[in-house]
Design an enzyme around this catalytic site. Sequence first.
Site, PDB file in Angstrom:
ATOM      1  CD  GLU A  85      -2.938  -1.139   0.098  1.00  0.00           C
ATOM      2  OE1 GLU A  85      -2.922  -0.039  -0.535  1.00  0.00           O
ATOM      3  OE2 GLU A  85      -3.629  -1.917  -0.393  1.00  0.00           O
ATOM      4  NE  ARG A  95     -17.771  -1.849   0.551  1.00  0.00           N
ATOM      5  CZ  ARG A  95     -17.232  -2.627  -0.516  1.00  0.00           C
ATOM      6  NH1 ARG A  95     -17.905  -2.988  -1.566  1.00  0.00           N
ATOM      7  NH2 ARG A  95     -15.843  -2.811  -0.189  1.00  0.00           N
ATOM      8  CB  CYS A 148      -6.515  -2.717   6.335  1.00  0.00           C
ATOM      9  SG  CYS A 148      -7.119  -4.535   6.551  1.00  0.00           S
ATOM     10  CG  HIS A 172      -4.852  -5.082   1.694  1.00  0.00           C
ATOM     11  ND1 HIS A 172      -4.993  -3.598   1.752  1.00  0.00           N
ATOM     12  CD2 HIS A 172      -5.525  -5.482   2.613  1.00  0.00           C
ATOM     13  CE1 HIS A 172      -5.812  -3.338   2.543  1.00  0.00           C
ATOM     14  NE2 HIS A 172      -6.322  -4.409   3.235  1.00  0.00           N
TER      15      HIS A 172
HETATM   16  N1  PCA Z   1      -8.920  -6.729   6.178  1.00  0.00           N
HETATM   17  C1  PCA Z   1      -9.867  -5.516   6.444  1.00  0.00           C
HETATM   18  C2  PCA Z   1      -9.661  -5.478   7.822  1.00  0.00           C
HETATM   19  C3  PCA Z   1      -8.900  -6.473   8.584  1.00  0.00           C
HETATM   20  C4  PCA Z   1      -8.517  -7.422   7.251  1.00  0.00           C
HETATM   21  O1  PCA Z   1      -7.803  -8.480   7.369  1.00  0.00           O
HETATM   22  C5  PCA Z   1      -9.536  -4.391   5.561  1.00  0.00           C
HETATM   23  O2  PCA Z   1      -8.732  -4.506   4.303  1.00  0.00           O
HETATM   24  O3  PCA Z   1      -9.667  -3.477   6.129  1.00  0.00           O
END
Ligand code: PCA
Length: 208
Positions: A85, A95, A148, A172
């Site tokens: 990111e 959501r 996140c 991610h």
């Molecule tokens: N993914 C979510 C929150 C926790 C996770 O593992 C996100 O992308 O916000």
Amino acid sequence: MPASVTVGPNILLTGFEPFGQCNVNTSWEVVASIPGLPGMALTKLLLPVAFKASVEILLQKIDELRPDFVVSLGQASSRDTFSLERVAVNIADARQPDNEGYRPQNLVISPAGQRQYASTLPIFDIFHTLQSHGIPVSLSDSAGTYVCNHLMYSTLHYITVKELPVKAGFIHVPGIARLSAANATLNMEAMQKALVLTLETLRDEFAR
Ligand code: PCA
């Protein structure tokens, strides 16, 4: 000299608990599976999928540990790559409720904070290293507006405001269904390798 002196960076590595429809979260699966690595001190931390508690727990750990790097991982079920990111935005818009039942809608995370914070991890070096090892990796322009992004934003905001010598960022990873699909570009083994290479890149940057 005491025998237990660690030479190298102190790295705090975080993953999340399961949430939504998933009963495992690949971010924690991959964090938990990483072995200790030479030349660094690694601390792993499991975080709840909760806007408030995840930040409280992580910031407390940063104060306690004073790490050189904070690398947080989360699951993005529909992605196919190890996604580095670039930025976190000052928006919380969910959501679905988090695991504590809280659902912010179109909220500003920090009224006094910047609109966005860029990752302070060497994401281009990590990107090129992973690419050269044939791992499906991408630079992502959005960490979303859920837990996140909120964690990444709040961590970078805290580090900035407190002027801490800590570099931080977010990655991610795909959901387990994507990883186990027959045509998966990234499986668990490749993802573990990606995380090890990421940590080794941080160790090399720290030595420079
Ligand atoms: N993914 C979510 C929150 C926790 C996770 O593992 C996100 O992308 O916000």
